[in-house]
Design a protein around this motif. Structure first.
Motif, PDB file in Angstrom:
ATOM      1  N   LEU A  35       0.831  -1.203   0.000  1.00  0.00           N
ATOM      2  CA  LEU A  35       0.000   0.000   0.000  1.00  0.00           C
ATOM      3  C   LEU A  35       0.870   1.259   0.000  1.00  0.00           C
ATOM      4  N   GLU A  36       1.930   1.236   0.795  1.00  0.00           N
ATOM      5  CA  GLU A  36       2.838   2.393   0.835  1.00  0.00           C
ATOM      6  C   GLU A  36       3.501   2.585  -0.518  1.00  0.00           C
ATOM      7  N   ASP A  37       3.893   1.482  -1.143  1.00  0.00           N
ATOM      8  CA  ASP A  37       4.536   1.561  -2.460  1.00  0.00           C
ATOM      9  C   ASP A  37       3.575   2.142  -3.498  1.00  0.00           C
ATOM     10  N   ALA A  38       2.300   1.816  -3.350  1.00  0.00           N
ATOM     11  CA  ALA A  38       1.286   2.306  -4.301  1.00  0.00           C
ATOM     12  C   ALA A  38       0.811   3.709  -3.970  1.00  0.00           C
ATOM     13  N   GLY A  39       1.143   4.183  -2.764  1.00  0.00           N
ATOM     14  CA  GLY A  39       0.641   5.499  -2.348  1.00  0.00           C
ATOM     15  C   GLY A  39      -0.847   5.481  -2.064  1.00  0.00           C
ATOM     16  N   LEU A  40      -1.346   4.335  -1.546  1.00  0.00           N
ATOM     17  CA  LEU A  40      -2.773   4.168  -1.284  1.00  0.00           C
ATOM     18  C   LEU A  40      -2.997   3.813   0.169  1.00  0.00           C
ATOM     19  N   THR A  41      -4.244   3.941   0.607  1.00  0.00           N
ATOM     20  CA  THR A  41      -4.641   3.442   1.924  1.00  0.00           C
ATOM     21  C   THR A  41      -5.488   2.197   1.729  1.00  0.00           C
ATOM     22  N   ILE A  42      -5.682   1.463   2.801  1.00  0.00           N
ATOM     23  CA  ILE A  42      -6.471   0.235   2.704  1.00  0.00           C
ATOM     24  C   ILE A  42      -7.908   0.546   2.287  1.00  0.00           C
ATOM     25  N   GLY A  43      -8.356   1.770   2.539  1.00  0.00           N
ATOM     26  CA  GLY A  43      -9.706   2.157   2.157  1.00  0.00           C
ATOM     27  C   GLY A  43      -9.918   2.223   0.661  1.00  0.00           C
ATOM     28  N   CYS A  44      -8.826   2.289  -0.098  1.00  0.00           N
ATOM     29  CA  CYS A  44      -8.934   2.336  -1.560  1.00  0.00           C
ATOM     30  C   CYS A  44      -9.150   0.952  -2.163  1.00  0.00           C
ATOM     31  N   VAL A  45      -8.843  -0.101  -1.386  1.00  0.00           N
ATOM     32  CA  VAL A  45      -8.850  -1.466  -1.921  1.00  0.00           C
ATOM     33  C   VAL A  45     -10.266  -2.022  -1.920  1.00  0.00           C
ATOM     34  N   GLY A  46     -10.696  -2.523  -3.073  1.00  0.00           N
ATOM     35  CA  GLY A  46     -12.069  -3.009  -3.199  1.00  0.00           C
ATOM     36  C   GLY A  46     -12.249  -4.472  -2.891  1.00  0.00           C
ATOM     37  N   ALA A  47     -11.153  -5.237  -2.876  1.00  0.00           N
ATOM     38  CA  ALA A  47     -11.252  -6.676  -2.567  1.00  0.00           C
ATOM     39  C   ALA A  47      -9.862  -7.194  -2.246  1.00  0.00           C
ATOM     40  N   LEU A  48      -9.825  -8.267  -1.462  1.00  0.00           N
ATOM     41  CA  LEU A  48      -8.551  -8.912  -1.116  1.00  0.00           C
ATOM     42  C   LEU A  48      -8.608 -10.370  -1.538  1.00  0.00           C
ATOM     43  N   LEU A  64      -6.674  -8.606   7.216  1.00  0.00           N
ATOM     44  CA  LEU A  64      -7.392  -7.358   6.943  1.00  0.00           C
ATOM     45  C   LEU A  64      -7.947  -6.778   8.241  1.00  0.00           C
ATOM     46  N   GLY A  65      -8.433  -7.642   9.118  1.00  0.00           N
ATOM     47  CA  GLY A  65      -8.960  -7.181  10.405  1.00  0.00           C
ATOM     48  C   GLY A  65      -7.897  -6.499  11.246  1.00  0.00           C
ATOM     49  N   ALA A  66      -6.650  -6.978  11.145  1.00  0.00           N
ATOM     50  CA  ALA A  66      -5.562  -6.369  11.920  1.00  0.00           C
ATOM     51  C   ALA A  66      -5.287  -4.940  11.473  1.00  0.00           C
ATOM     52  N   LEU A  67      -5.688  -4.616  10.261  1.00  0.00           N
ATOM     53  CA  LEU A  67      -5.528  -3.255   9.758  1.00  0.00           C
ATOM     54  C   LEU A  67      -6.786  -2.423   9.985  1.00  0.00           C
ATOM     55  N   GLY A  68      -7.763  -3.013  10.643  1.00  0.00           N
ATOM     56  CA  GLY A  68      -8.995  -2.279  10.933  1.00  0.00           C
ATOM     57  C   GLY A  68      -9.916  -2.153   9.749  1.00  0.00           C
ATOM     58  N   CYS A 207       2.896  -9.089  -1.409  1.00  0.00           N
ATOM     59  CA  CYS A 207       1.612  -8.481  -1.784  1.00  0.00           C
ATOM     60  C   CYS A 207       1.787  -7.635  -3.043  1.00  0.00           C
ATOM     61  N   VAL A 208       0.778  -7.665  -3.885  1.00  0.00           N
ATOM     62  CA  VAL A 208       0.732  -6.859  -5.105  1.00  0.00           C
ATOM     63  C   VAL A 208      -0.597  -6.111  -5.115  1.00  0.00           C
ATOM     64  N   ILE A 209      -0.560  -4.807  -5.321  1.00  0.00           N
ATOM     65  CA  ILE A 209      -1.782  -4.015  -5.482  1.00  0.00           C
ATOM     66  C   ILE A 209      -2.029  -3.860  -6.979  1.00  0.00           C
ATOM     67  N   LEU A 210      -3.148  -4.396  -7.442  1.00  0.00           N
ATOM     68  CA  LEU A 210      -3.516  -4.288  -8.853  1.00  0.00           C
ATOM     69  C   LEU A 210      -4.484  -3.130  -9.050  1.00  0.00           C
ATOM     70  N   SER A 211      -4.381  -2.496 -10.213  1.00  0.00           N
ATOM     71  CA  SER A 211      -5.181  -1.299 -10.467  1.00  0.00           C
ATOM     72  C   SER A 211      -5.730  -1.308 -11.888  1.00  0.00           C
ATOM     73  N   ARG A 212      -6.946  -0.768 -12.029  1.00  0.00           N
ATOM     74  CA  ARG A 212      -7.495  -0.553 -13.376  1.00  0.00           C
ATOM     75  C   ARG A 212      -6.896   0.688 -14.009  1.00  0.00           C
TER      76      ARG A 212
END
Length: 381
Positions: A35-48, A64-68, A207-212
């Motif tokens: 998430l830090e590498d992507a410059g995003l917060t967990i709130g931006c993620v739509g699915a895990l 995911l629960g550990a991150l609130g 972990c990999v953050i994928l984006s459209r």
């Protein structure tokens, strides 16, 4: 044309043994780093999508629960050694279907010590060595040595190469180079495989953050293809068909060959277009077999490829620059995602330890129990 899927960020927890950390700790570290590498917060993620084979029920939910974070779709994916790649396939399909803008693909594992056990095989198969065990690997290695007219010293060459590569990778479990003499002097496990020719089951996360959306970081890395194939009839010594094999003649393509063909076709590239490869090296012979299945050398040319250093750093196609499983160890669920994260770093010229000067197309390959074989092709825009 399919909707493009980009890699927005990657993160990794080192592979090794971490008695003081829980499985959730490893997953949280990798997810936060991505998430830090992507410059995003967990709130931006739509699915895990969480790849794990030994994590147990709701592994991704606990991380995911550990991150609130709660309420988003969480899917735990098991496909043996290809669990991480299978999770990547799920995430890619979700974005292509425009289900959301970002997904997190996580691979995480804490492997039990000792020989890998699996409910995939009947007890009598494991007791007689006809499961995915060193004895089984050794039978397959013997066949490869016969087919390619190579010997134990060639297997040692693979270990020397991968351990030298791993010595430069801060995420690898083993970070010391070794000599061929030392490899050949390590204890014999099952001929022709010696102890240092086998990877170590261990722990880790990636972990990999994928984006459209196309990320701002350049070069942009795109998922050009993800192919996953599974068990079928074939050679009795292939992972894909324990004890249901036919003869050695007129064998059908293996799941790895099928996955490679599909991935090459989808990405519109061939083996000649690749700049770097990470492939399954559960044992030294498995890397050589994987390279043949991926079309990196013609059948019968293995000795020549090794002699001319085709797969070494600086060779015509570097293989397992990360050190491979022989250096990193193999946490099953994290392995495939770790390959993709490392190759993304290579494509962006920021790989830890050793970056290739020019890298535009990369391939990741995993195969294991259940005969799940995955091939992922990444390329820069």
């Amino acid at each position: 044309m399919e909707n493009p899927v980009y890699i927005a960020g990657v993160g990794m927890h080192p592979f090794g043994r971490f008695a003081e950390k829980t499985l959730t700790d490893l997953g949280v570290a990798a997810l936060r780093a991505a998430l830090e590498d992507a410059g995003l917060t967990i709130g931006c993620v739509g699915a895990l999508y969480c790849g794990t084979a030994y994590g147990g029920v709701a592994t991704g939910h606990k991380i995911l629960g550990a991150l609130g974070a709660t309420s988003i779709p969480v899917m735990n994916v098991e496909a043996g050694c290809a669990s991480g790649a299978a999770a990547l396939l799920c995430g890619t399909l979700a974005l292509r279907a425009e289900a959301c803008d970002y997904v997190a693909v996580l691979g995480v594992e804490k492997m039990p010590r000792g020989m890998i056990r699996s409910s995939f095989f009947e007890p009598w198969q494991e007791q007689t060595g006809l499961a995915v065990t060193p004895a089984y690997f050794a039978l397959r290695a013997q066949q490869l040595l016969h087919e390619e007219s190579i010997g134990e010293q060639h297997l040692a060459q693979v270990v020397v190469k991968n351990r030298a590569n791993g010595a430069r990778n801060p995420f690898a479990m083993y970070q010391e180079a070794v000599t061929a003499e030392a490899v050949l002097a390590s204890p014999m496990v099952c001929p022709p495989l010696r102890l240092w020719m086998l990877c170590s089951p261990n722990e880790g996360a990636a972990c990999v953050i994928l984006s459209r959306k196309a990320p701002s970081r350049r070069p942009r890395v795109r998922v050009a293809a993800v192919a996953l194939r599974s068990h079928r009839f074939g050679n009795v010594l292939g992972e894909h068909t324990p004890l249901c094999g036919c003869g050695d003649d007129k064998l059908p393509p293996s799941p790895s060959e099928l996955a490679a063909k599909e991935a090459y076709g989808t990405a519109g590239v061939g083996p000649e277009d690749l700049d770097v490869v990470e492939c399954q090296d559960t044992d030294a012979a498995r890397e050589l077999l994987a390279c043949r299945e991926l079309g990196l050398y013609p059948r019968g040319e293995c000795a020549r490829a090794l002699q001319e250093g085709w797969f070494a750093p600086g060779g015509r196609l570097p293989v397992n620059l990360s050190g491979g499983l022989l250096s990193k160890g193999e946490p099953l669920g994290a392995s495939g995602v770790g390959q993709v994260a490392y190759l993304c770093w290579q494509l962006q010229g920021r790989a830890p330890g050793m970056s290739l000067p020019r890298c535009r197309v990369a391939l990741a390959h995993t195969v294991g129990r259940g005969a799940n074989a995955a091939v992922v092709i990444l390329r820069t825009d």
